[in-house]
Design a protein around this motif. Structure first.
Motif, PDB file in Angstrom:
ATOM      1  N   TYR A   1      48.303  34.207  35.441  1.00 28.33           N
ATOM      2  CA  TYR A   1      48.042  33.050  36.297  1.00 28.33           C
ATOM      3  C   TYR A   1      47.723  31.846  35.424  1.00 28.33           C
ATOM      4  O   TYR A   1      47.126  31.986  34.362  1.00 28.33           O
ATOM      5  CB  TYR A   1      46.851  33.316  37.231  1.00 28.33           C
ATOM      6  N   THR A   2      48.089  30.679  35.872  1.00 31.54           N
ATOM      7  CA  THR A   2      47.770  29.455  35.132  1.00 31.54           C
ATOM      8  C   THR A   2      46.487  28.812  35.639  1.00 31.54           C
ATOM      9  O   THR A   2      45.873  28.025  34.942  1.00 31.54           O
ATOM     10  CB  THR A   2      48.921  28.432  35.233  1.00 31.54           C
ATOM     11  N   ASN A   3      46.060  29.171  36.841  1.00 34.40           N
ATOM     12  CA  ASN A   3      44.909  28.560  37.472  1.00 34.40           C
ATOM     13  C   ASN A   3      43.799  29.598  37.641  1.00 34.40           C
ATOM     14  O   ASN A   3      44.044  30.688  38.153  1.00 34.40           O
ATOM     15  CB  ASN A   3      45.357  28.007  38.846  1.00 34.40           C
ATOM     16  N   LYS A   4      42.577  29.260  37.234  1.00 42.87           N
ATOM     17  CA  LYS A   4      41.460  30.210  37.325  1.00 42.87           C
ATOM     18  C   LYS A   4      41.141  30.558  38.779  1.00 42.87           C
ATOM     19  O   LYS A   4      40.866  31.711  39.095  1.00 42.87           O
ATOM     20  CB  LYS A   4      40.219  29.640  36.648  1.00 42.87           C
ATOM     21  N   ASP A   5      41.151  29.581  39.665  1.00 44.19           N
ATOM     22  CA  ASP A   5      40.835  29.846  41.075  1.00 44.19           C
ATOM     23  C   ASP A   5      41.828  30.826  41.691  1.00 44.19           C
ATOM     24  O   ASP A   5      41.451  31.731  42.433  1.00 44.19           O
ATOM     25  CB  ASP A   5      40.819  28.542  41.881  1.00 44.19           C
ATOM     26  N   GLU A   6      43.088  30.643  41.376  1.00 45.75           N
ATOM     27  CA  GLU A   6      44.140  31.543  41.871  1.00 45.75           C
ATOM     28  C   GLU A   6      43.918  32.958  41.340  1.00 45.75           C
ATOM     29  O   GLU A   6      44.061  33.940  42.067  1.00 45.75           O
ATOM     30  CB  GLU A   6      45.496  30.996  41.423  1.00 45.75           C
ATOM     31  N   ALA A   7      43.553  33.062  40.081  1.00 50.90           N
ATOM     32  CA  ALA A   7      43.338  34.366  39.455  1.00 50.90           C
ATOM     33  C   ALA A   7      42.126  35.080  40.046  1.00 50.90           C
ATOM     34  O   ALA A   7      42.179  36.286  40.305  1.00 50.90           O
ATOM     35  CB  ALA A   7      43.174  34.206  37.949  1.00 50.90           C
ATOM     36  N   THR A   8      41.041  34.351  40.284  1.00 49.27           N
ATOM     37  CA  THR A   8      39.852  34.994  40.840  1.00 49.27           C
ATOM     38  C   THR A   8      40.082  35.445  42.283  1.00 49.27           C
ATOM     39  O   THR A   8      39.575  36.488  42.693  1.00 49.27           O
ATOM     40  CB  THR A   8      38.619  34.076  40.763  1.00 49.27           C
ATOM     41  N   LYS A   9      40.861  34.688  43.040  1.00 46.88           N
ATOM     42  CA  LYS A   9      41.199  35.118  44.399  1.00 46.88           C
ATOM     43  C   LYS A   9      42.046  36.386  44.359  1.00 46.88           C
ATOM     44  O   LYS A   9      41.849  37.299  45.148  1.00 46.88           O
ATOM     45  CB  LYS A   9      41.939  34.014  45.140  1.00 46.88           C
ATOM     46  N   ALA A  10      42.991  36.446  43.434  1.00 47.15           N
ATOM     47  CA  ALA A  10      43.839  37.630  43.304  1.00 47.15           C
ATOM     48  C   ALA A  10      43.021  38.838  42.843  1.00 47.15           C
ATOM     49  O   ALA A  10      43.265  39.962  43.272  1.00 47.15           O
ATOM     50  CB  ALA A  10      44.974  37.359  42.326  1.00 47.15           C
ATOM     51  N   LEU A  11      42.040  38.603  41.998  1.00 54.97           N
ATOM     52  CA  LEU A  11      41.201  39.687  41.470  1.00 54.97           C
ATOM     53  C   LEU A  11      40.439  40.389  42.591  1.00 54.97           C
ATOM     54  O   LEU A  11      40.240  41.598  42.532  1.00 54.97           O
ATOM     55  CB  LEU A  11      40.223  39.135  40.432  1.00 54.97           C
ATOM     56  N   GLN A  12      40.059  39.669  43.606  1.00 54.75           N
ATOM     57  CA  GLN A  12      39.318  40.256  44.722  1.00 54.75           C
ATOM     58  C   GLN A  12      40.149  41.296  45.478  1.00 54.75           C
ATOM     59  O   GLN A  12      39.596  42.169  46.133  1.00 54.75           O
ATOM     60  CB  GLN A  12      38.857  39.164  45.680  1.00 54.75           C
ATOM     61  N   GLY A  13      41.461  41.213  45.372  1.00 50.33           N
ATOM     62  CA  GLY A  13      42.330  42.152  46.060  1.00 50.33           C
ATOM     63  C   GLY A  13      42.531  43.468  45.337  1.00 50.33           C
ATOM     64  O   GLY A  13      43.149  44.380  45.878  1.00 50.33           O
ATOM     65  N   PHE A  14      42.013  43.584  44.128  1.00 47.97           N
ATOM     66  CA  PHE A  14      42.186  44.807  43.349  1.00 47.97           C
ATOM     67  C   PHE A  14      40.945  45.679  43.431  1.00 47.97           C
ATOM     68  O   PHE A  14      39.858  45.221  43.765  1.00 47.97           O
ATOM     69  CB  PHE A  14      42.499  44.476  41.884  1.00 47.97           C
ATOM     70  N   SER A  15      41.105  46.923  43.056  1.00 49.87           N
ATOM     71  CA  SER A  15      39.983  47.860  43.032  1.00 49.87           C
ATOM     72  C   SER A  15      39.047  47.541  41.866  1.00 49.87           C
ATOM     73  O   SER A  15      39.221  46.545  41.173  1.00 49.87           O
ATOM     74  CB  SER A  15      40.523  49.284  42.906  1.00 49.87           C
ATOM     75  N   LYS A  16      38.112  48.421  41.635  1.00 50.76           N
ATOM     76  CA  LYS A  16      37.139  48.218  40.550  1.00 50.76           C
ATOM     77  C   LYS A  16      37.783  48.250  39.166  1.00 50.76           C
ATOM     78  O   LYS A  16      37.194  47.793  38.214  1.00 50.76           O
ATOM     79  CB  LYS A  16      36.069  49.310  40.604  1.00 50.76           C
TER      80      LYS A  16
END
Length: 40
Positions: A17-32
């Motif tokens: 990802y190029t954008n931190k906000d986009e990456a952190t939102k995507a991270l919430q969709g993954f498991s631990k």
């Protein structure tokens, strides 16, 4: 560049990802078993 690395049973998946906000939102969709990191 922001990178999410997802560790599964026998696989490793990487998402870029190029954008931190986009990456952190995507991270919430993954498991631990995911790590967010930044690389230049």
């Amino acid at each position: 560049m922001w990178v999410i690395t997802v560790f599964e049973q026998q696989d490793v998946r990487i998402f870029e990802y190029t954008n931190k906000d986009e990456a952190t939102k995507a991270l919430q969709g993954f498991s631990k078993n995911a790590v967010l990191s930044y690389t230049k």
